[in-house]
Design a protein around this motif. Structure first.
Motif, PDB file in Angstrom:
ATOM      1  N   GLU A   1      38.887  42.142  31.890  1.00 29.21           N
ATOM      2  CA  GLU A   1      38.129  41.035  31.325  1.00 29.21           C
ATOM      3  C   GLU A   1      36.724  40.914  31.908  1.00 29.21           C
TER       4      GLU A   1
ATOM      5  N   THR B   1      33.273  39.913  29.584  1.00 36.05           N
ATOM      6  CA  THR B   1      32.729  40.994  30.400  1.00 36.05           C
ATOM      7  C   THR B   1      31.388  40.580  30.998  1.00 36.05           C
TER       8      THR B   1
ATOM      9  N   SER C   1      39.789  48.750  31.233  1.00 31.88           N
ATOM     10  CA  SER C   1      41.223  48.469  31.195  1.00 31.88           C
ATOM     11  C   SER C   1      41.987  49.536  31.973  1.00 31.88           C
TER      12      SER C   1
ATOM     13  N   PRO D   1      47.737  38.750  26.983  1.00 37.34           N
ATOM     14  CA  PRO D   1      47.117  39.957  26.429  1.00 37.34           C
ATOM     15  C   PRO D   1      47.858  41.249  26.744  1.00 37.34           C
TER      16      PRO D   1
ATOM     17  N   LYS E   1      36.302  41.574  25.026  1.00 41.42           N
ATOM     18  CA  LYS E   1      35.082  41.866  25.789  1.00 41.42           C
ATOM     19  C   LYS E   1      34.121  40.666  25.887  1.00 41.42           C
TER      20      LYS E   1
ATOM     21  N   THR F   1      41.789  42.859  24.751  1.00 42.54           N
ATOM     22  CA  THR F   1      40.612  42.174  25.247  1.00 42.54           C
ATOM     23  C   THR F   1      39.508  42.281  24.220  1.00 42.54           C
TER      24      THR F   1
ATOM     25  N   ARG G   1      46.133  46.537  27.208  1.00 46.78           N
ATOM     26  CA  ARG G   1      45.879  45.105  27.226  1.00 46.78           C
ATOM     27  C   ARG G   1      44.890  44.772  26.116  1.00 46.78           C
TER      28      ARG G   1
END
Length: 380
Positions: free
Chosen positions: A260, A276, A265, A87, A273, A271, A269
Motif C-alpha cells: 500500500e 502509494t 506487492s 485485500p 495504488k 491494491t 493482494r
C-alpha cells in the motif's frame, strides 16, 4: 444463498407417511409427477443461468482481480465482490456463496430431517474453520459476529435434530425446553449484531480513539527507526525470540506497508495504488535524472568528467556517512547533538558541492558551444 435456494427448490422433496414424496415448498405437487417434470425444465434453466453462469463469471472476475484492480472501471463494476473483505483475502466472496449453495444442496441429497441437520452442521463447521484461519472481513468485529453466528447455527441444527425424538419419546416439557432454547439461540445473532454495530460506530467516530490513533502514528516512526538501525544479528535474535503471533503480525505489517505505501506487492493482494507514497516515486525519479545528467557530463568533457567523478565520490561518501550514522547507536547529551549537527552540515556541504560543480559544467558547456559557433562562422 437466496437465489441458490429458489433455483434448487424444485429438487427438494420430502417423504410423507403415505409413501408419496412431495415438494417441501408445495406438498400438492408430487415429485416425479407430470406437474413436477414441467417445473424441472425451468429449474434446470435457473441453475444453469444463476449458479453455473453467474457463478462462473464471478469466479473468473476473482481470478483476474489482482491484475485488473488498478483499473478504475474494473473497481466500479466489480467492487461489490471485494470491498467487504481484506485485500489479501479478496476471494472470500466465492467461499461465502459456496457455503450457501452447499447448504441448500443438502435438502436434495437427504429427505430425512436428521440427515439434513447433520449436513448443515458439517457445512457450517467447515466454513467456521475457514473463518478462524483467514479472518476475511475488513472489520475485526464482523469476523467475531460471523463466528458467533456460525456457532449459533450449529447449536440450532443440533437441537432440531433431537427435537423430533424428544417430542415423541420424552416428556412434553423436554420438547418445550428444546423449542424455547432453539428460538432463543436463533435470535441471539440479531442482538449480537446490534451490539457490534454500536461498537463499530464508537470505534470510528469517538474523538478519543482518533487522538489515540494519532499518538500511535507518532510512536511508530521512532520505533521503526530504532529497529532499522539495529544490525542483522540483533534483528534476527529479536525475530527468533518473539512468539509466533508477534512474528505473524510483523510480517503482515510488512506486506501491508510494501503493497500500500511502497507500491510493491510481496504476495497476492488487491491494491488500487491510491495510498502509494508520492515522495518515494519522486525520490526515485530524481535519482535517475541525477545519474543521467552525471553520465552525460562525463562523456562531453573530460575535465568536467573529473569534477563529476569527484562530486560523485563526495555524494557516495556522504551516503556512507549517513548509513554509518544510522547504524551506530544514538548518542545522547550535548556532545551527541553537536556531532549529529556537524555530520549533517558536512553532508549538506558535499551535496551542495556536487550541485555547484554540475551547474559550472552547464555554464562551461554553453561557452564551449558559443566558441564552436564562432569558429564555424570564421571558417566560412
Amino acid at each position: 444463498a437466496g437465489i441458490a435456494a429458489m433455483s434448487l427448490d424444485t429438487f427438494k422433496c420430502s417423504d410423507n407417511p403415505n409413501g408419496i414424496s412431495t415438494l417441501s415448498s408445495d406438498q400438492s405437487v408430487s415429485c416425479g409427477s407430470s406437474d413436477w417434470w414441467a417445473l424441472v425444465g425451468l429449474a434446470v434453466a435457473a441453475v444453469g443461468v444463476y449458479l453455473v453462469g453467474v457463478g462462473g463469471l464471478f469466479s473468473y472476475i476473482v481470478i483476474i482481480a489482482p491484475s485488473k484492480f488498478g483499473n478504475q472501471g474494473f473497481r466500479r463494476r466489480w467492487g461489490f465482490l471485494f470491498y467487504r473483505f481484506r485485500p489479501d483475502v479478496w476471494w472470500w466472496g466465492l467461499l461465502y456463496i459456496g457455503k450457501g449453495i452447499c447448504t441448500n444442496m443438502g435438502y436434495m441429497f437427504f429427505r430425512v430431517g436428521v440427515g439434513q441437520m447433520y449436513w448443515i452442521m458439517t457445512t457450517v463447521a467447515v466454513y467456521t474453520g475457514c473463518i478462524t484461519l483467514f479472518f476475511p472481513w475488513r472489520i475485526r468485529a464482523i469476523n467475531a459476529l460471523d463466528l458467533y453466528t456460525c456457532v449459533a447455527l450449529q447449536f440450532v441444527a443440533a437441537l432440531l435434530g433431537t427435537y423430533d425424538y424428544a417430542e415423541s419419546q420424552a416428556a412434553p416439557s423436554v420438547a418445550n425446553t428444546i423449542a424455547v432454547s432453539t428460538i432463543a439461540i436463533n435470535l441471539s445473532p440479531l442482538l449480537a449484531g446490534v451490539f457490534v454495530a454500536g461498537y463499530i460506530i464508537y470505534v470510528h467516530k469517538h474523538p478519543a480513539l482518533w487522538k489515540a490513533r494519532a499518538r500511535h502514528i507518532e510512536l511508530l516512526t521512532p520505533a521503526l527507526e530504532n529497529f532499522s538501525r539495529a544490525d542483522l544479528e540483533e534483528k534476527t535474535k529479536f525475530m527468533d525470540g518473539i512468539d509466533e503471533w508477534a512474528r505473524t503480525s510483523i510480517m503482515d505489517a510488512l506486506h501491508i506497508i510494501s503493497a500500500e505505501f511502497q507500491g510493491v506487492s510481496l504476495k497476492a493482494r488487491l491494491t488500487d495504488k491510491r495510498l502509494t507514497s508520492k515522495s518515494l516515486s519522486y525520490s526515485s525519479t530524481s535519482v535517475d535524472r541525477r545519474r543521467t545528467s552525471n553520465s552525460s557530463a562525463t562523456s562531453l568533457d573530460p575535465s568536467v568528467g573529473k569534477a563529476g567523478s569527484s562530486s560523485s565520490n563526495n555524494l557516495h561518501n556522504s551516503t556512507v556517512n549517513n548509513a554509518k550514522a544510522a547504524a551506530a547507536p544514538a548518542e545522547v547529551g550535548e556532545e551527541g547533538i553537536l556531532k549529529s549537527r556537524m555530520n549533517s552540515k558536512n553532508n549538506n556541504n558535499s551535496n551542495n558541492t556536487h550541485v555547484i560543480r554540475f551547474q559550472d559544467y552547464c555554464t562551461s558547456e554553453e561557452s564551449v558551444m558559443t566558441e564552436s559557433t564562432k569558429l564555424e562562422g570564421d571558417g566560412r
